[in-house]
Design a protein around this motif. Structure first.
Motif, mmCIF file in Angstrom:
data_model
loop_
_atom_site.group_PDB
_atom_site.id
_atom_site.type_symbol
_atom_site.label_atom_id
_atom_site.label_comp_id
_atom_site.label_asym_id
_atom_site.label_seq_id
_atom_site.Cartn_x
_atom_site.Cartn_y
_atom_site.Cartn_z
ATOM 1 N N PRO A 42 0.895 -1.327 0.239
ATOM 2 C CA PRO A 42 -0.110 0.072 -0.291
ATOM 3 C C PRO A 42 1.162 1.139 -0.083
ATOM 4 O O PRO A 42 1.784 1.191 0.135
ATOM 5 N N THR A 43 0.448 2.231 0.050
ATOM 6 C CA THR A 43 1.138 3.897 -0.743
ATOM 7 C C THR A 43 0.728 4.264 0.336
ATOM 8 O O THR A 43 0.600 5.220 0.836
ATOM 9 N N GLY A 44 -0.208 4.484 1.355
ATOM 10 C CA GLY A 44 -1.249 4.709 3.040
ATOM 11 C C GLY A 44 -2.561 3.493 3.101
ATOM 12 O O GLY A 44 -2.873 2.852 2.219
ATOM 13 N N ILE A 45 -3.247 3.577 4.353
ATOM 14 C CA ILE A 45 -3.330 2.673 5.198
ATOM 15 C C ILE A 45 -4.529 3.753 5.899
ATOM 16 O O ILE A 45 -3.885 4.556 6.184
ATOM 17 N N VAL A 46 -6.027 3.433 5.902
ATOM 18 C CA VAL A 46 -6.933 3.671 6.583
ATOM 19 C C VAL A 46 -7.480 3.038 7.425
ATOM 20 O O VAL A 46 -7.711 1.966 7.100
ATOM 21 N N LEU A 47 -7.550 3.547 8.612
ATOM 22 C CA LEU A 47 -8.399 2.523 9.056
ATOM 23 C C LEU A 47 -9.587 3.451 9.995
ATOM 24 O O LEU A 47 -9.544 3.827 9.926
ATOM 25 N N SER A 48 -10.478 2.847 9.653
ATOM 26 C CA SER A 48 -11.945 2.938 9.041
ATOM 27 C C SER A 48 -12.685 2.971 10.588
ATOM 28 O O SER A 48 -12.519 2.748 11.359
ATOM 29 N N GLY A 49 -13.404 3.748 10.867
ATOM 30 C CA GLY A 49 -14.504 4.206 12.346
ATOM 31 C C GLY A 49 -15.359 2.904 12.465
ATOM 32 O O GLY A 49 -14.810 1.546 11.688
ATOM 33 N N GLY A 50 -15.840 2.369 13.319
ATOM 34 C CA GLY A 50 -16.732 1.217 13.829
ATOM 35 C C GLY A 50 -17.754 1.370 15.582
ATOM 36 O O GLY A 50 -17.357 2.318 15.627
ATOM 37 N N PRO A 51 -18.449 0.543 15.470
ATOM 38 C CA PRO A 51 -19.175 0.626 16.188
ATOM 39 C C PRO A 51 -18.436 0.005 18.134
ATOM 40 O O PRO A 51 -19.179 -0.168 18.922
ATOM 41 N N SER A 52 -16.701 -0.518 17.503
ATOM 42 C CA SER A 52 -16.512 -1.089 19.171
ATOM 43 C C SER A 52 -15.882 0.025 20.030
ATOM 44 O O SER A 52 -15.564 1.051 19.355
ATOM 45 N N SER A 53 -15.884 -0.719 21.318
ATOM 46 C CA SER A 53 -14.871 0.205 22.209
ATOM 47 C C SER A 53 -13.437 -0.475 22.015
ATOM 48 O O SER A 53 -13.329 -1.644 21.757
ATOM 49 N N THR A 81 -11.144 -1.749 23.810
ATOM 50 C CA THR A 81 -11.104 -2.402 25.077
ATOM 51 C C THR A 81 -12.022 -3.322 24.990
ATOM 52 O O THR A 81 -12.048 -4.076 25.781
ATOM 53 N N ASP A 82 -12.777 -3.530 23.664
ATOM 54 C CA ASP A 82 -14.068 -4.788 24.217
ATOM 55 C C ASP A 82 -13.179 -5.698 23.853
ATOM 56 O O ASP A 82 -11.939 -5.569 22.810
ATOM 57 N N GLU A 83 -13.949 -7.102 24.150
ATOM 58 C CA GLU A 83 -13.484 -7.962 24.132
ATOM 59 C C GLU A 83 -13.206 -8.585 22.716
ATOM 60 O O GLU A 83 -14.727 -8.451 21.601
ATOM 61 N N GLY A 84 -12.799 -9.037 21.913
ATOM 62 C CA GLY A 84 -13.250 -9.422 19.864
ATOM 63 C C GLY A 84 -13.034 -7.864 19.964
ATOM 64 O O GLY A 84 -13.507 -8.019 17.923
ATOM 65 N N ALA A 85 -12.924 -6.934 19.867
ATOM 66 C CA ALA A 85 -13.143 -6.178 19.138
ATOM 67 C C ALA A 85 -11.746 -5.816 18.220
ATOM 68 O O ALA A 85 -10.986 -6.165 18.016
ATOM 69 N N PRO A 86 -11.935 -4.636 16.947
ATOM 70 C CA PRO A 86 -10.877 -5.332 15.729
ATOM 71 C C PRO A 86 -9.490 -4.370 15.702
ATOM 72 O O PRO A 86 -10.447 -3.558 16.957
ATOM 73 N N THR A 87 -8.975 -5.447 15.750
ATOM 74 C CA THR A 87 -7.459 -4.248 16.306
ATOM 75 C C THR A 87 -6.616 -4.757 15.148
ATOM 76 O O THR A 87 -6.490 -5.896 13.811
ATOM 77 N N VAL A 88 -5.015 -4.083 14.952
ATOM 78 C CA VAL A 88 -4.316 -4.468 13.998
ATOM 79 C C VAL A 88 -2.720 -4.849 14.845
ATOM 80 O O VAL A 88 -3.193 -4.263 16.347
ATOM 81 N N SER A 89 -1.758 -5.458 14.395
ATOM 82 C CA SER A 89 -0.368 -5.260 15.382
ATOM 83 C C SER A 89 -0.184 -3.847 15.149
ATOM 84 O O SER A 89 -0.459 -2.947 14.004
ATOM 85 N N ARG A 90 0.581 -3.195 16.197
ATOM 86 C CA ARG A 90 1.232 -1.911 16.264
ATOM 87 C C ARG A 90 2.680 -1.817 15.181
ATOM 88 O O ARG A 90 2.518 -0.869 14.620
ATOM 89 N N GLU A 91 2.840 -3.266 14.580
ATOM 90 C CA GLU A 91 3.757 -2.753 13.159
ATOM 91 C C GLU A 91 3.264 -2.643 12.222
ATOM 92 O O GLU A 91 3.745 -2.210 10.983
ATOM 93 N N LEU A 92 2.185 -2.439 11.972
ATOM 94 C CA LEU A 92 0.889 -1.910 10.864
ATOM 95 C C LEU A 92 2.053 -0.390 10.437
ATOM 96 O O LEU A 92 1.803 -0.194 9.463
ATOM 97 N N LEU A 93 1.854 0.442 11.553
ATOM 98 C CA LEU A 93 2.309 1.989 11.519
ATOM 99 C C LEU A 93 3.147 2.141 11.170
ATOM 100 O O LEU A 93 3.605 3.710 10.615
ATOM 101 N N ASP A 94 4.319 0.903 10.605
ATOM 102 C CA ASP A 94 5.554 1.371 9.954
ATOM 103 C C ASP A 94 5.434 0.892 8.677
ATOM 104 O O ASP A 94 6.393 0.513 8.018
#
Length: 516
Positions: free
Chosen positions: A49-60, A62-75
């Motif tokens: 990707p030339t750039g990455i967008v993390l969209s909105g969503g209804p979760s919190s 800190t919720d169990e099972g909430a969408p997440t990504v690896s911190r390494e994605l930010l690099d």
């Protein structure tokens, strides 16, 4: 993988607006795709990707099972977090995200604290109207980040001090955010340094080369309905392989008035494609007898559609290896939940989820990555006539999903005649180009009426007309009352068996455009 110089990867965290992000990016002539946040880092790196967008969503976050990504994605590439995406970045990077107390829904005013980066072109301290939709908020930006905007006492934007990581609490992709397009373009061109080369001509060149390489000297058939999607798909494949393509038009008995004749005239005579017409009305109507559940109808139609194609291709002696379909990106998104993401599946499209597993053809879906308006522009680039390119969408299952409940020849006949009058009056009023889609629906109810001096107990026709840009969201069309009155009067007086006409004023969401 699309061979463009720039590409934006959108990771869908479950927002109802995720598809709008893709639309806004493509409107800036940059290619984008939506994928779930569960994609591996290896897959994302390979996608390049030339750039990455993390969209909105209804979760919190800190919720169990909430969408997440690896911190390494930010690099991996520049990142833009939107709403939940902003909170996710804050959470991953050691900021504080809390719930309650500062909920914001609807229009809000944001103050720009740093007129650069995402807010390049804004003034220091400028107030701008945005669209908010969040319960949680970023209480404290992470170490190494600075706030770039605020709404009241709430952080509305931040960025990393050194890395190209940006975030906003509001939805820049919706039209209610007055300068949202500028913010997205600042990310694309100011942060990611994208090249705006996603054009119809560029798409056609790539697809033609891709189709030729895939097909070789083998034969291809196309499931032609006469609608915009299948017509553009056929024209694109025909440009690539010429007479190796045979279009097969199946009269399912679920078509609009005079549909078969129009297709034969336009595709066969005007465009010079090889066209075979199969009359299969009895087969489809027999298979649908007694079936009222929408998903069952779609599955039945999809399966019989393929079987008819297999038979027709054998009879034609073509031994076809591939089947062309006019599947679009919204079809894929609605059917497979953003390729496995958190968004809910809306409904199965017959040309996505209704195909039998033992189908003998390989699929060619050249429009699978396009939104409807992009398909129309590709059609124009290919030289298709405007009356075809500008035609309202028509569903693959045809009138079967506009006859609510069980499909019968009697109901289809009433619906065809009512629908023809409806579209005729829309065109006569000069309103057809303003409307994204207009059609009549046969309801499985009767109502009491009076005609002459007698009581009637007859059927109800519903009318639907919407405005939209891509079919992902839609508003009901505000007809002049005299036009609606004229349409209703003609249907009731000219279509035997109808004594009541109603107009659907539901938007999408919460309703879908089609009733089934």
């Amino acid at each position: 993988m699309r061979n463009t110089s720039s590409r934006i990867l959108i990771l869908d965290c479950g927002s109802q607006f995720t598809q709008l992000i893709a639309r806004r990016v493509r409107e800036a002539r940059v290619y984008s795709e939506i994928h779930p946040p569960t994609q591996s880092l290896e897959w994302i790196r390979a996608w390049n990707p030339t750039g990455i967008v993390l969209s909105g969503g209804p979760s919190s976050v800190t919720d169990e099972g909430a969408p997440t990504v690896s911190r390494e994605l930010l690099d991996i590439a520049p990142v833009l977090g939107v709403c939940y995406g902003m909170q996710l970045i804050a959470h991953l990077e050691g900021g504080a995200v809390v719930g309650g107390g500062r909920r914001e829904y609807g229009r809000a005013e944001v103050v720009v604290d740093e007129p650069s980066g995402l807010f390049a072109g804004f003034d220091q301290g400028e107030r701008t109207t945005v669209w908010m939709s969040h319960g949680d908020h970023v209480e404290q930006v992470p170490p190494g980040y600075v706030a770039t905007a605020h709404s009241g006492s709430t952080c509305a934007g931040f960025r990393h001090e050194q890395k190209p990581i940006y975030a906003i609490q509001f939805h820049s992709e919706v039209h209610h955010t007055v300068r949202g397009a500028e913010i997205i373009q600042n990310f694309l061109f100011g942060v990611c340094h994208c090249t705006p080369d996603w054009t119809p001509g560029h798409f056609i060149d790539q697809e033609v080369a891709k189709i030729r390489a895939l097909v070789g000297d083998r034969q291809v058939i196309c499931g032609l309905s006469g609608g915009v999607d299948s017509s553009v798909a056929a024209a694109l494949v025909h440009k690539a392989i010429g007479d190796q393509l045979t279009c097969i038009f199946v009269d399912t008995g679920l078509l609009r008035l005079h549909e078969r004749e129009q297709v034969e005239r336009t595709m066969g005579q005007h465009l010079g494609m090889k066209l075979i017409t199969v009359r299969a009305e009895d087969r489809f109507l027999t298979a649908l007898a007694g079936v009222g559940e929408p998903e069952r109808k779609r599955k039945i139609i999809g399966e019989h559609f393929i079987r008819v194609f297999e038979s027709a291709s054998e009879e034609a002696g073509k031994n076809a290896a591939f089947l062309v379909q006019g599947t679009l990106y919204p079809d894929v998104i609605e059917s497979v939940s953003a390729k496995g993401g958190p968004s809910a599946t809306i409904k199965t499209h017959h040309n996505v989820g209704g195909l039998p597993k033992d189908m003998k053809f390989g699929l060619i879906e050249p429009l699978r990555e396009l939104f409807k308006d992009e398909v129309r522009n590709v059609g124009r680039e290919l030289g298709l006539p405007e009356e075809m390119v500008g035609r309202h969408p028509f569903p693959g299952p045809g009138l079967a999903i506009r006859v609510l409940g069980e499909v019968s020849p009697y109901a289809l006949d009433i619906l065809r005649r009512a629908d023809a009058i409806y579209l005729e009056e829309i065109r006569a009023a000069g309103l057809y180009p303003e409307i994204w889609q207009a059609f009549a629906v046969f309801l499985p109810v009767r109502s009491v009426g009076v005609m002459g001096d007698g009581r009637t107990y007859e059927h109800v026709i519903a009318l639907r007309a919407v405005t939209s840009t891509d079919g992902m969201t839609a508003d009901w069309y505000a007809f002049p009352h005299d036009v609606l009155g004229r349409i209703s009067n003609r249907i009731i007086n000219e279509v035997d068996g109808v004594n009541r006409v109603v107009y659907d004023i539901s938007s999408k969401p919460p309703a879908t455009i089609e009733w089934e």
